[in-house]
Design an enzyme around this catalytic site. Sequence first.
Site, PDB file in Angstrom:
ATOM      1  N   GLY A  20      11.141  26.635  12.718  1.00 24.13           N
ATOM      2  CA  GLY A  20      11.567  26.315  11.361  1.00 24.13           C
ATOM      3  C   GLY A  20      12.687  27.186  10.822  1.00 24.13           C
ATOM      4  O   GLY A  20      12.730  27.447   9.612  1.00 24.13           O
ATOM      5  N   ASN A  22      15.815  26.262  10.583  1.00 21.89           N
ATOM      6  CA  ASN A  22      16.587  25.385   9.691  1.00 21.89           C
ATOM      7  C   ASN A  22      15.885  25.255   8.336  1.00 21.89           C
ATOM      8  O   ASN A  22      16.535  25.281   7.289  1.00 21.89           O
ATOM      9  CB  ASN A  22      16.749  23.991  10.324  1.00 21.89           C
ATOM     10  CG  ASN A  22      17.982  23.900  11.203  1.00 21.89           C
ATOM     11  OD1 ASN A  22      19.114  23.837  10.718  1.00 21.89           O
ATOM     12  ND2 ASN A  22      17.771  23.932  12.517  1.00 21.89           N
ATOM     13  N   MET A 132       9.943  17.112  16.884  1.00 27.36           N
ATOM     14  CA  MET A 132      10.109  16.613  18.253  1.00 27.36           C
ATOM     15  C   MET A 132       9.197  15.428  18.556  1.00 27.36           C
ATOM     16  O   MET A 132       8.513  15.413  19.581  1.00 27.36           O
ATOM     17  CB  MET A 132       9.853  17.753  19.247  1.00 27.36           C
ATOM     18  CG  MET A 132      10.802  18.911  19.074  1.00 27.36           C
ATOM     19  SD  MET A 132      12.518  18.386  19.183  1.00 27.36           S
ATOM     20  CE  MET A 132      13.350  19.926  19.509  1.00 27.36           C
ATOM     21  N   LEU A 135       9.909   8.439  16.285  1.00 28.65           N
ATOM     22  CA  LEU A 135       9.542   7.708  15.071  1.00 28.65           C
ATOM     23  C   LEU A 135       9.672   6.213  15.373  1.00 28.65           C
ATOM     24  O   LEU A 135      10.662   5.784  15.970  1.00 28.65           O
ATOM     25  CB  LEU A 135      10.467   8.104  13.917  1.00 28.65           C
ATOM     26  CG  LEU A 135      10.344   9.556  13.463  1.00 28.65           C
ATOM     27  CD1 LEU A 135      11.436   9.898  12.462  1.00 28.65           C
ATOM     28  CD2 LEU A 135       8.959   9.836  12.863  1.00 28.65           C
ATOM     29  N   ASN A 152      18.591  13.727  10.404  1.00 28.75           N
ATOM     30  CA  ASN A 152      18.192  14.562  11.547  1.00 28.75           C
ATOM     31  C   ASN A 152      19.323  15.512  11.885  1.00 28.75           C
ATOM     32  O   ASN A 152      20.490  15.173  11.725  1.00 28.75           O
ATOM     33  CB  ASN A 152      17.904  13.674  12.764  1.00 28.75           C
ATOM     34  CG  ASN A 152      17.437  14.499  13.961  1.00 28.75           C
ATOM     35  OD1 ASN A 152      16.642  15.442  13.815  1.00 28.75           O
ATOM     36  ND2 ASN A 152      17.930  14.188  15.153  1.00 28.75           N
ATOM     37  N   HIS A 154      20.882  17.511  15.124  1.00 25.59           N
ATOM     38  CA  HIS A 154      20.808  17.507  16.574  1.00 25.59           C
ATOM     39  C   HIS A 154      21.748  18.574  17.137  1.00 25.59           C
ATOM     40  O   HIS A 154      22.892  18.675  16.700  1.00 25.59           O
ATOM     41  CB  HIS A 154      21.197  16.127  17.120  1.00 25.59           C
ATOM     42  CG  HIS A 154      21.067  16.065  18.601  1.00 25.59           C
ATOM     43  ND1 HIS A 154      19.843  15.973  19.231  1.00 25.59           N
ATOM     44  CD2 HIS A 154      21.995  16.165  19.587  1.00 25.59           C
ATOM     45  CE1 HIS A 154      20.029  15.988  20.545  1.00 25.59           C
ATOM     46  NE2 HIS A 154      21.326  16.109  20.790  1.00 25.59           N
TER      47      HIS A 154
HETATM   48  C1  GAR Z   1      17.218  23.011  16.281  1.00 23.48           C
HETATM   49  O1  GAR Z   1      18.158  23.518  17.204  1.00 23.48           O
HETATM   50  C2  GAR Z   1      17.407  21.520  16.126  1.00 23.48           C
HETATM   51  O2  GAR Z   1      18.749  21.121  16.172  1.00 23.48           O
HETATM   52  C3  GAR Z   1      16.652  21.017  17.327  1.00 23.48           C
HETATM   53  O3  GAR Z   1      15.489  21.801  17.350  1.00 23.48           O
HETATM   54  C4  GAR Z   1      15.802  23.102  16.860  1.00 23.48           C
HETATM   55  C5  GAR Z   1      14.778  23.477  15.816  1.00 23.48           C
HETATM   56  O4  GAR Z   1      14.957  24.820  15.450  1.00 23.48           O
HETATM   57  N1  GAR Z   1      16.353  19.625  17.223  1.00 23.48           N
HETATM   58  C6  GAR Z   1      16.388  18.806  18.270  1.00 23.48           C
HETATM   59  O5  GAR Z   1      16.625  19.175  19.411  1.00 23.48           O
HETATM   60  C7  GAR Z   1      16.068  17.359  17.956  1.00 23.48           C
HETATM   61  N2  GAR Z   1      16.389  16.521  19.052  1.00 23.48           N
HETATM   62  P1  GAR Z   1      14.243  25.405  14.167  1.00 23.48           P
HETATM   63  O6  GAR Z   1      12.777  25.008  14.256  1.00 23.48           O
HETATM   64  O7  GAR Z   1      14.426  26.888  14.306  1.00 23.48           O
HETATM   65  O8  GAR Z   1      14.901  24.839  12.946  1.00 23.48           O
END
Ligand code: GAR
Length: 270
Positions: A20, A22, A132, A135, A152, A154
């Site tokens: 988390g 982000n 992950m 949906l 989203n 990516h």
């Molecule tokens: C992030 O790098 C995000 O872009 C990626 O998971 C990570 C989550 O990090 N998402 C994907 O790969 C979706 N396909 P976080 O939990 O530290 O925010």
Amino acid sequence: MRNLSAPRKLRLAVLISGGGTNLQAMIDRSHAGTLDAEIVAVLSDRAGAFGLKRAEKANIPAFHVDYAKPVELKTAQRLADLADLDRRQKILKNADPAERLARLAKLVTVEHEILRTLDSFRPDYVCLAGFMRLLTPYFIGRLNAGGPRILNIHPAILPSFPGSHGYEDTFEYGCKWGGVTVHFVDEGEDTGPIIAQAVYPVWPGDDIERVRTRGLSIEYEVYSQVINWLAGGYVAIQKDPNGNTRVEITDPKYAEILARWVQKACTPRE
Ligand code: GAR
């Protein structure tokens, strides 16, 4: 959905699966007053996700939904026409239709629970931030009924490197630039209309962790900027002549912001 043309604070629900960071960046910016949004709920498919702790610490209602819970086919059938969902979905590629229906039944049942939880918080947008899970068209259709409302982030420049290993794929391919994409979610895997993209250099001698750290810091910038563009009414959604949904950013400062992202990603060179 409320009228989004006037600048105001958006209500966001954030879906996570892991650390988390982000989410934390959104919380910090929201508290600092640089994000035109408040996070009204956080939901995770993993009970132990550290992001849930981040939410609790910030006094944001946080929920776990259990994808492993046993599901009755009949209950799922009451929620959605599973055969129709199977025709519309683009992600489950299992050759056995019965297995696909069982999988869809499970997903729809959990998605129904997520929607019920989210409803009470009246989010303007649902932000996937490292969520992950697939949906289904059931979930997407319910949220997008009045226009795209699921975002989203990516960790690659789509349509390159979709899936769950964006940084690894970028690094292992030997790319000299990596990037991040924020897009609206549609029924495919990472195929929805692109809202914003930003790039960062992969320097000689880098390893995957340095690449990921550099990329993540760009993710935080781009995701919060997209939210501010949405709050400010700067995201124009159109159809191109082929009927594809396309997004245009109408912020007069657009070029300046893109230049700032590139400059920030390139300096200082660690
Ligand atoms: C992030 O790098 C995000 O872009 C990626 O998971 C990570 C989550 O990090 N998402 C994907 O790969 C979706 N396909 P976080 O939990 O530290 O925010």
